[in-house]
Design an enzyme around this catalytic site. Structure first.
Site, PDB file in Angstrom:
ATOM      1  N   HIS A  46       0.867  -1.133  -0.016  1.00  0.00           N
ATOM      2  CA  HIS A  46       0.036  -0.097   0.020  1.00  0.00           C
ATOM      3  C   HIS A  46       0.897   1.233  -0.059  1.00  0.00           C
ATOM      4  O   HIS A  46       1.177   1.650   1.300  1.00  0.00           O
ATOM      5  CB  HIS A  46      -0.873  -0.044   1.319  1.00  0.00           C
ATOM      6  CG  HIS A  46      -1.857   1.162   1.253  1.00  0.00           C
ATOM      7  ND1 HIS A  46      -3.137   0.946   1.629  1.00  0.00           N
ATOM      8  CD2 HIS A  46      -1.960   2.191   0.667  1.00  0.00           C
ATOM      9  CE1 HIS A  46      -3.762   2.007   1.828  1.00  0.00           C
ATOM     10  NE2 HIS A  46      -3.132   2.937   0.967  1.00  0.00           N
ATOM     11  N   GLU A  77      -2.622  -1.862  -3.311  1.00  0.00           N
ATOM     12  CA  GLU A  77      -3.778  -1.253  -2.909  1.00  0.00           C
ATOM     13  C   GLU A  77      -3.212   0.204  -2.753  1.00  0.00           C
ATOM     14  O   GLU A  77      -2.021   0.623  -2.310  1.00  0.00           O
ATOM     15  CB  GLU A  77      -4.232  -1.561  -1.516  1.00  0.00           C
ATOM     16  CG  GLU A  77      -3.239  -1.831  -0.343  1.00  0.00           C
ATOM     17  CD  GLU A  77      -3.838  -2.475   0.976  1.00  0.00           C
ATOM     18  OE1 GLU A  77      -4.649  -3.491   0.678  1.00  0.00           O
ATOM     19  OE2 GLU A  77      -3.471  -2.386   1.866  1.00  0.00           O
ATOM     20  N   HIS A 198      -7.568  -6.377   7.375  1.00  0.00           N
ATOM     21  CA  HIS A 198      -7.491  -5.494   8.430  1.00  0.00           C
ATOM     22  C   HIS A 198      -7.862  -6.069   9.620  1.00  0.00           C
ATOM     23  O   HIS A 198      -8.815  -6.516  10.320  1.00  0.00           O
ATOM     24  CB  HIS A 198      -8.567  -4.285   8.308  1.00  0.00           C
ATOM     25  CG  HIS A 198      -7.942  -2.914   8.680  1.00  0.00           C
ATOM     26  ND1 HIS A 198      -7.169  -1.983   7.922  1.00  0.00           N
ATOM     27  CD2 HIS A 198      -7.972  -2.330   9.905  1.00  0.00           C
ATOM     28  CE1 HIS A 198      -6.787  -1.171   8.688  1.00  0.00           C
ATOM     29  NE2 HIS A 198      -6.959  -1.227   9.798  1.00  0.00           N
TER      30      HIS A 198
END
Length: 249
Positions: A46, A77, A198
């Protein structure tokens, strides 16, 4: 044959530690290789605009090393309205996960909302698919939103699992699991693949996968890297794979 959930390892936290000095250690690419050697199905990064962990060069370095692992997947991402699309155009990973976080945001904490985000997302999703890149949208576990995510062209959704993780071991745990199961089923009914991520960890992962249908991939970073500090990459990845296998028994 039973459905198997893939494990994609997010290596952001390796980069975060490396960036505190100018020595190039720990190596992000070395971490990725060790995780792949241990059986991880993919690597996630990310890259945020401020490069506080993953830097642009890391994205290109990992893309290069993934060429040696053609049966594994690279997932990039980020927010497609910040810096994500430039990476997608240059690297063409197997998957792009669109996340609606602000530039200085500490960590991702909510999903896209429809119909509000639909029109601005639609052309970027279409561009990714034209490049041969699968698109997953980071989403809260709201069943009514799933068909709308499909309608803008997404291939998958990534269910944001922090509320489940926060409820783990508390009275609300079962209710949260039911929320995610309903959202996943709605996604499957809409023709979407289901990812999740997450705050998933070795304690809560198996229960999640047992009750939430059809999860194709979990992306795990913070907890996995915390475990790896104690156990090493190999043992840690293998234990997460065990958690996945336990859910399928």
């Amino acid at each position: 044959m039973k459905h198997t959930t893939a494990l994609s390892v997010n290596v952001n936290k390796v980069a975060l530690v490396r960036n505190t000095r100018h020595l190039g250690i720990p190596s992000v690419t070395r971490a990725a290789v060790l995780c792949l050697q241990a059986g991880a199905h993919g690597i996630t990064v990310h890259p945020r605009p401020d490069e506080r962990h993953i830097r642009a060069q890391d994205v290109f370095d990992i893309a290069a090393l993934m060429q040696d692992w053609p049966d594994r997947e690279f997932n990039i991402e980020g927010n497609p309205f910040h810096n994500l699309m430039d990476f997608i155009r240059q690297v063409r990973p197997q998957q792009a996960t669109f996340v609606p976080d602000a530039e200085g945001q500490f960590t991702s904490d909510h999903g896209w909302t429809f119909p509000q985000d639909a029109e601005r997302l639609r052309p970027l999703i279409a561009e990714c698919r034209d490049l041969g890149v699968r698109v997953s949208l980071f989403m809260d576990p709201v069943p009514g939103q799933m068909a709308l995510a499909r309608a803008v062209g997404a291939d998958r959704v990534e269910l944001y699992t922090e509320p489940y993780a926060a409820a783990w071991g508390h009275a609300s745990q079962e209710a949260q699991l039911q929320r995610y199961a309903a959202a996943a089923q709605a996604a499957l009914d809409a023709g979407l693949g289901v990812n999740a991520g997450h705050d998933l960890n070795r304690d809560n992962l198996t229960a999640f996968l047992r009750q939430v249908p059809g999860v194709t991939e979990v992306s795990i970073g913070h907890a996995l890297m915390a475990d790896a500090l104690e156990l090493g990459y190999d043992a840690t990845v293998r234990d997460y794979l065990r958690c996945i296998a336990d859910a399928e028994k």
